[in-house]
Motif scaffolding. Structure first.
Motif, PDB file in Angstrom:
ATOM      1  N   THR A 181      -1.605 -13.157  18.309  1.00  0.00           N
ATOM      2  CA  THR A 181      -1.083 -14.186  19.210  1.00  0.00           C
ATOM      3  C   THR A 181       0.285 -13.832  19.776  1.00  0.00           C
ATOM      4  OG1 THR A 181      -0.086 -15.339  17.318  1.00  0.00           O
ATOM      5  CG2 THR A 181      -2.317 -16.004  17.970  1.00  0.00           C
ATOM      6  N   VAL A 182       0.890 -12.742  19.280  1.00  0.00           N
ATOM      7  CA  VAL A 182       2.236 -12.300  19.673  1.00  0.00           C
ATOM      8  C   VAL A 182       3.271 -13.383  19.350  1.00  0.00           C
ATOM      9  CG1 VAL A 182       3.528 -11.058  21.468  1.00  0.00           C
ATOM     10  CG2 VAL A 182       1.069 -11.128  21.603  1.00  0.00           C
ATOM     11  N   GLU A 183       2.983 -14.215  18.371  1.00  0.00           N
ATOM     12  CA  GLU A 183       3.939 -15.227  17.932  1.00  0.00           C
ATOM     13  C   GLU A 183       4.750 -14.741  16.737  1.00  0.00           C
ATOM     14  OE1 GLU A 183       1.624 -18.668  17.119  1.00  0.00           O
ATOM     15  OE2 GLU A 183       1.295 -19.157  19.232  1.00  0.00           O
ATOM     16  N   ASP A 184       4.161 -13.858  15.924  1.00  0.00           N
ATOM     17  CA  ASP A 184       4.822 -13.342  14.720  1.00  0.00           C
ATOM     18  C   ASP A 184       4.806 -11.823  14.724  1.00  0.00           C
ATOM     19  OD1 ASP A 184       5.251 -15.942  13.548  1.00  0.00           O
ATOM     20  OD2 ASP A 184       3.112 -15.978  13.086  1.00  0.00           O
ATOM     21  N   LEU A 185       5.750 -11.257  13.980  1.00  0.00           N
ATOM     22  CA  LEU A 185       5.844  -9.812  13.797  1.00  0.00           C
ATOM     23  C   LEU A 185       5.925  -9.535  12.304  1.00  0.00           C
ATOM     24  CD1 LEU A 185       6.212  -7.059  15.345  1.00  0.00           C
ATOM     25  CD2 LEU A 185       8.677  -7.381  15.022  1.00  0.00           C
ATOM     26  N   TYR A 186       5.031  -8.689  11.798  1.00  0.00           N
ATOM     27  CA  TYR A 186       5.021  -8.328  10.382  1.00  0.00           C
ATOM     28  C   TYR A 186       5.678  -6.972  10.219  1.00  0.00           C
ATOM     29  CZ  TYR A 186       1.790 -12.200   9.843  1.00  0.00           C
ATOM     30  OH  TYR A 186       1.219 -13.452   9.834  1.00  0.00           O
ATOM     31  N   CYS A 187       6.593  -6.859   9.264  1.00  0.00           N
ATOM     32  CA  CYS A 187       7.383  -5.634   9.126  1.00  0.00           C
ATOM     33  C   CYS A 187       7.495  -5.199   7.676  1.00  0.00           C
ATOM     34  CB  CYS A 187       8.791  -5.832   9.697  1.00  0.00           C
ATOM     35  SG  CYS A 187       8.834  -6.035  11.489  1.00  0.00           S
ATOM     36  N   LEU A 188       7.497  -3.878   7.487  1.00  0.00           N
ATOM     37  CA  LEU A 188       7.785  -3.257   6.196  1.00  0.00           C
ATOM     38  C   LEU A 188       9.163  -2.621   6.295  1.00  0.00           C
ATOM     39  CD1 LEU A 188       6.926  -2.206   3.359  1.00  0.00           C
ATOM     40  CD2 LEU A 188       5.934  -0.226   4.542  1.00  0.00           C
ATOM     41  N   LEU A 189      10.078  -3.085   5.460  1.00  0.00           N
ATOM     42  CA  LEU A 189      11.456  -2.597   5.472  1.00  0.00           C
ATOM     43  C   LEU A 189      11.879  -2.211   4.067  1.00  0.00           C
ATOM     44  CD1 LEU A 189      11.357  -5.584   7.208  1.00  0.00           C
ATOM     45  CD2 LEU A 189      13.427  -4.548   8.130  1.00  0.00           C
ATOM     46  N   THR A 190      13.076  -1.605   3.964  1.00  0.00           N
ATOM     47  CA  THR A 190      13.669  -1.334   2.648  1.00  0.00           C
ATOM     48  C   THR A 190      15.118  -1.829   2.637  1.00  0.00           C
ATOM     49  OG1 THR A 190      14.506   0.865   3.250  1.00  0.00           O
ATOM     50  CG2 THR A 190      12.258   0.738   2.378  1.00  0.00           C
ATOM     51  N   ARG A 191      15.588  -2.116   1.466  1.00  0.00           N
ATOM     52  CA  ARG A 191      17.001  -2.440   1.282  1.00  0.00           C
ATOM     53  C   ARG A 191      17.566  -1.491   0.221  1.00  0.00           C
ATOM     54  NH1 ARG A 191      14.223  -6.777  -0.995  1.00  0.00           N
ATOM     55  NH2 ARG A 191      14.269  -6.809  -3.280  1.00  0.00           N
TER      56      ARG A 191
ATOM     57  N   VAL B 277      18.890   3.622  -4.157  1.00  0.00           N
ATOM     58  CA  VAL B 277      17.450   3.757  -3.946  1.00  0.00           C
ATOM     59  C   VAL B 277      17.013   2.718  -2.920  1.00  0.00           C
ATOM     60  CG1 VAL B 277      16.930   4.707  -6.220  1.00  0.00           C
ATOM     61  CG2 VAL B 277      16.966   2.228  -5.896  1.00  0.00           C
ATOM     62  N   GLU B 278      15.915   3.033  -2.227  1.00  0.00           N
ATOM     63  CA  GLU B 278      15.385   2.113  -1.225  1.00  0.00           C
ATOM     64  C   GLU B 278      14.230   1.301  -1.821  1.00  0.00           C
ATOM     65  OE1 GLU B 278      15.129   3.286   2.994  1.00  0.00           O
ATOM     66  OE2 GLU B 278      15.519   5.322   2.267  1.00  0.00           O
ATOM     67  N   ILE B 279      14.360  -0.009  -1.794  1.00  0.00           N
ATOM     68  CA  ILE B 279      13.356  -0.914  -2.335  1.00  0.00           C
ATOM     69  C   ILE B 279      12.614  -1.574  -1.174  1.00  0.00           C
ATOM     70  CG2 ILE B 279      12.920  -2.861  -3.864  1.00  0.00           C
ATOM     71  CD1 ILE B 279      14.164  -0.411  -5.227  1.00  0.00           C
ATOM     72  N   PRO B 280      11.294  -1.390  -1.070  1.00  0.00           N
ATOM     73  CA  PRO B 280      10.552  -1.918   0.086  1.00  0.00           C
ATOM     74  C   PRO B 280      10.192  -3.402  -0.081  1.00  0.00           C
ATOM     75  CG  PRO B 280       9.092  -0.661  -1.314  1.00  0.00           C
ATOM     76  CD  PRO B 280      10.448  -0.555  -1.941  1.00  0.00           C
ATOM     77  N   TYR B 281       9.995  -4.061   1.057  1.00  0.00           N
ATOM     78  CA  TYR B 281       9.519  -5.437   1.070  1.00  0.00           C
ATOM     79  C   TYR B 281       8.858  -5.728   2.419  1.00  0.00           C
ATOM     80  CZ  TYR B 281      13.881  -6.372   3.632  1.00  0.00           C
ATOM     81  OH  TYR B 281      14.923  -6.354   4.554  1.00  0.00           O
ATOM     82  N   LEU B 282       7.940  -6.704   2.422  1.00  0.00           N
ATOM     83  CA  LEU B 282       7.224  -7.133   3.611  1.00  0.00           C
ATOM     84  C   LEU B 282       7.714  -8.519   4.019  1.00  0.00           C
ATOM     85  CD1 LEU B 282       3.487  -6.185   2.914  1.00  0.00           C
ATOM     86  CD2 LEU B 282       4.758  -5.566   4.962  1.00  0.00           C
ATOM     87  N   LEU B 283       7.858  -8.733   5.312  1.00  0.00           N
ATOM     88  CA  LEU B 283       8.218 -10.061   5.785  1.00  0.00           C
ATOM     89  C   LEU B 283       7.561 -10.344   7.122  1.00  0.00           C
ATOM     90  CD1 LEU B 283      10.459  -9.575   8.198  1.00  0.00           C
ATOM     91  CD2 LEU B 283      12.050  -9.412   6.311  1.00  0.00           C
ATOM     92  N   ALA B 284       7.501 -11.634   7.474  1.00  0.00           N
ATOM     93  CA  ALA B 284       7.001 -12.087   8.772  1.00  0.00           C
ATOM     94  C   ALA B 284       8.169 -12.671   9.550  1.00  0.00           C
ATOM     95  CB  ALA B 284       5.901 -13.128   8.598  1.00  0.00           C
ATOM     96  N   ILE B 285       8.220 -12.391  10.839  1.00  0.00           N
ATOM     97  CA  ILE B 285       9.302 -12.875  11.703  1.00  0.00           C
ATOM     98  C   ILE B 285       8.712 -13.730  12.810  1.00  0.00           C
ATOM     99  CG2 ILE B 285      11.256 -12.227  13.167  1.00  0.00           C
ATOM    100  CD1 ILE B 285      11.251  -9.500  11.793  1.00  0.00           C
ATOM    101  N   ASP B 286       9.209 -14.966  12.935  1.00  0.00           N
ATOM    102  CA  ASP B 286       8.827 -15.826  14.061  1.00  0.00           C
ATOM    103  C   ASP B 286       9.582 -15.329  15.294  1.00  0.00           C
ATOM    104  OD1 ASP B 286       8.831 -17.935  16.007  1.00  0.00           O
ATOM    105  OD2 ASP B 286       8.231 -19.336  14.450  1.00  0.00           O
TER     106      ASP B 286
END
Length: 509
Positions: free
Chosen positions: A390-400, A410-419
């Motif tokens: 729907t191009v309303e959300d963006l799902y991303c894999l990032l690290t902190r 060290v880089e720790i990965p996580y997944l999130l959704a962005i409105d």
């Protein structure tokens, strides 16, 4: 008395007159009959028959994510409100109506869920009152279904090791697609899901350490065939053909266009590795692209434009050997994904022009209208992003970045959704430690997210062991299915481990 007189008069007529009278009587009777029939009076006597549905574009069909609207065509102008009130779809598919004469279009608000059969009924719809008595359509029924939920992955153990495997989640069926003598390194499904384009090397070369000596092939999946049965699907899968060899040039990277007809390949001359560039493969014809060299590239949704990293920016290039650069975006160094409709892209700014942000990367939403919106910043890595259908959300894999017990970063990965409307973020999943080789893929209907969890070893347990992005041998890899929450959801996302061992999972479109 009257009949006898008429017969006497008829007998006195000449033969030619008799024939003329009979012909006139016959034609007159036919005209009377025709004038009283619907075939003769057409729209002016619609009261003689019920209105009906002439055509339904999804009737008994199978649809995918690209199918976002169907059309009902009637045999006469209809009372629009009665049609809209009488149309029912089970399970429900929210959408909106639009009209053009006798045609009604229904556009879905979101992609229809995969692996589902839908029943459509129309009851109580009436013709316009101006066309007669406004008879109602006799109850109209039809059905359609969406494609099966299916994905492919590269196996890591047993007979699946290094081979492309298809798993039909709807039917709970698994099929090994590629032959034993090939080791698959990367793949991309064709738009219809009936074939997969993949890069592979021979198992003999793989055992000799020639991991990058790949050729391009395609293989049939047996999926999404018209009126296919489970048996027919299996018989039509696994047919492998060579698409591009490596006799003169080594294949370094490839991408498949959204039309399924165009492949862009980065190749290097085997005799002169410094001689490398982009080539376009279309209609079995290979031609070079005359453009400056660059880094990673991806084909835009229009199928005519290539986005490629060049220097300290992103160049938009035409897939035309003689074309000139269409645009250059100097602020960005990486394109992560394009929206399915081509209206926006997710890009990474490495902030090379800002010394105070030297170790900060920022994620931006760049639209085709020229707007640029910063979505987040991180001191880690923005590995990958995917737009929802729907191009309303963006799902991303990032690290902190975090400090481990030895005080190393060290880089720790996580997944999130962005409105994308508000830039609000919702965490979906986090890992307790470093995971350098995670891949994820969002389902074409947006209702499922696959990811892998790879275990690597310094020394391979088998000479056939596949390799991770880091170059290490893969000892094992589990696959997980996440049912993601969007930003508007209040429930925590659910995820489950699948009974499959593999990596690089990708949904069929």
């Amino acid at each position: 008395m009257g009949n006898a007189r008429q017969q006497a008069i008829f007998r006195r007529l000449r033969p030619l007159d008799r024939v003329a009278l009979l012909t006139i009587a016959t034609l007159g009777s036919a005209i009377v009959l025709l004038l009283g029939s619907p075939l003769a009076c057409g729209r002016n006597c619609s009261w003689l028959s019920r209105p009906r549905v002439r055509d339904f574009t999804w009737d008994e069909g199978r649809i995918g994510r690209q199918d976002r609207a169907f059309i009902l065509t009637f045999d006469r102008p209809m009372d629009r409100e009665s049609v809209e009130d009488g149309l029912k779809i089970v399970p429900p598919l929210p959408g909106k109506f639009s009209w053009s004469g006798r045609r009604m279009a229904y556009t879905l608000a979101a992609a229809a869920p995969y692996g589902t059969t839908f029943e459509l009924t129309l009851d109580g719809a009436r013709a316009r009152a101006s066309d007669g008595m406004g008879n109602a359509v006799q109850m109209y029924r039809s059905s359609f279904r969406t494609r099966d939920r299916a994905f492919a992955y590269i196996g890591v153990q047993g007979e699946e090791q290094g081979r492309l495997v298809l798993y039909n989640l709807t039917r709970q069926e698994k099929t090994i697609l590629t032959p034993l003598e090939l080791v698959v390194t990367d793949f991309k499904p064709y738009p219809e899901g009936d074939r997969i384009l993949f890069a592979a090397t021979s198992r003999r070369d793989w055992r000799q350490g020639l991991f990058l000596d790949v050729q391009l092939y395609d293989v049939t999946t047996g999926a999404n065939l018209p009126d296919a049965t489970a048996a027919a699907d299996k018989l039509s899968s696994g047919k492998t053909e060579l698409v591009l060899d490596h006799r003169t040039h080594r294949i370094l990277q490839f991408d498949l266009g959204p039309d399924g007809e165009t492949v862009v390949v980065r190749r290097a001359n085997r005799k002169d590795p410094a001689d490398f560039g982009l080539w376009v493969l279309s209609d079995k014809q290979l031609r070079p692209l005359n453009n400056p060299q660059g880094g990673d590239f991806t084909i835009a949704p229009d199928g005519q434009t290539l986005a490629m990293a060049q220097g300290e920016g992103i160049a938009l290039l035409p897939l035309d050997p003689d074309g000139q650069t269409l645009d250059f975006l100097p602020a960005y160094g990486l394109v992560l994904d394009f929206a399915p409709d081509g209206t926006a892209a997710a890009m990474v700014n490495f902030n090379t022009d800002a010394p105070e942000l030297k170790y900060v990367r920022s994620l931006h939403l760049v639209t085709n209208q020229g707007t640029q919106q910063k979505l987040l910043e991180t001191d880690g890595t923005i590995r990958s992003c995917q737009f929802a259908p729907t191009v309303e959300d963006l799902y991303c894999l990032l690290t902190r970045l975090e400090t481990d017990e030895t005080q190393n970063l060290v880089e720790i990965p996580y997944l999130l959704a962005i409105d994308l409307a508000t830039a609000e973020r919702v965490p979906l999943l986090g890992w307790p430690g470093p995971q350098p080789n995670i891949h994820f893929d969002l389902a074409p209907d947006g209702l499922g997210l696959l990811f892998d969890q790879i275990e690597t070893v310094a020394q391979p347990l088998s000479p056939d062991a596949p390799r991770a992005d880091s170059g290490e041998a893969i000892a094992g890899s589990r696959l997980w299915l996440l049912l993601p929450s969007t930003v508007s959801d209040t429930d925590a996302p659910e995820f489950e481990e699948l009974p499959l061992l593999g990596y690089r999972p990708q949904w069929l479109p």
